[in-house]
Design an enzyme around this catalytic site. Structure first.
Site: not given
Ligand code: DAK
Length: 259
Positions: A66, A110, A113, A133
């Protein structure tokens, strides 16, 4: 439809291909990109000529996570109050047609993911997977703590989530995170061939097969995801999240204070 952060095309009018396209930022996933990805997924899902969908990135990055610069300023009330990006990230879960991730380069945070949200992953030999993260003072927030252990087992998932180390394509295949590894220059041809094979089967059986395999994992995933989401949101109340993200943007080592 004209998109800014993705490109779409079809192969043989049967396979819908979505290419993440923010190369300057290694395809970092901002809200606008995720909205476009959702629109493209829904459009291919609704198109009766399409039997299978492929999501891919660039040679260097499927997606490096992200967008940290967008997240860095968020407070707890921003992320919890607005249920941070949840709606845009979960459209892929509504897609009935098979979605294959064709991953080359970095699939981090992300990005990893998103790849795991796809039905299966075909990796190029230069692929690198990771959930870094923790280095930013947060935890995976889009299912990483739930899908990664289901894919690779607890020990390897803990190792990756707690140390932030990356897994290369070979290790990812051995661990069961990816279904196959192919040479980088074969990634799209192999993935499109797999997608074409799926398109050759009866679509109702394809839907049923996908739904059925999903049931093996979905049972307690929602509870796990909600738990993860609330913890993810809560970390935006910490100083270390601010420091971790600012340090990344400043290109300096982070100084964490456990606050
Ligand atoms: N965000 C923003 N910009 C990024 C980025 C990212 N994730 N990753 C890379 N970039 C940018 C870099 O800042 C750099 O920009 P400029 O300096 O050129 O302006 C450019 O992309 C090229 O990157 P590098 O210069 O760093 O390239 P290197 O080859 O040296 O390194 C790298 C590649 C992938 C190792 C490195 O860029 C890196 O460590 N990137 C950050 C990886 C990371 O920490 N990812 C996790 C982010 S947190 C949720 C949904 C999702 C999420 C959470 C919740 N909900 C639904 C609730 C996800 C969170 C995350 O992914």
């Amino acid at each position: 439809m004209a998109y800014e952060f993705i490109k779409t095309h079809t192969e043989d009018s049967k396979v819908g291909v979505i290419t993440l396209d923010r190369p300057k930022f290694l395809n970092a996933l901002n809200t606008e990109l995720m909205i476009e990805l959702g629109q493209a997924l829904k459009a291919f899902d609704a198109d009766s000529t399409i039997g299978c969908i492929v999501i891919t990135g660039s040679e260097k990055a499927f997606a490096a996570g992200a967008d940290i610069s967008a997240m860095s300023k968020f407070s707890f009330s921003d992320v919890y109050g607005n249920d941070f990006i949840t709606k845009d990230w979960e459209i892929i879960r509504q897609i009935r047609k098979p979605v294959i991730a064709a991953v080359s380069g970095f699939a981090l945070g992300g990005g990893c993911e998103l790849a795991m949200m796809c039905d299966f992953i075909i990796a190029a030999d230069n692929a690198k997977f990771g959930q870094p993260e923790i280095k930013l003072g947060i935890i995976p927030g889009a299912g990483g703590t739930q899908r990664l252990p289901r894919a690779v087992g607890k020990s390897k998932a803990m190792d990756m989530v707690l140390t932030a180390r990356m897994m290369d394509a070979k290790e990812a295949e051995l661990a069961g995170l990816v279904s196959r590894v192919v040479a980088l220059d074969q990634l799209m041809s192999e993935t499109i061939a797999a997608a074409m094979t799926i398109c050759s089967y009866p679509q109702l059986a394809v839907f049923a097969a996908k739904e059925s395999v999903q049931r093996a994992f979905e049972g307690s995933l929602s509870d796990g995801m909600m738990y993860e989401r609330r913890l993810f949101h809560a970390l935006f109340a910490t100083q270390d999240q601010k420091e971790g993200m600012q340090a990344f943007l400043d290109k300096r080592p982070a100084k964490f204070e456990n606050k």
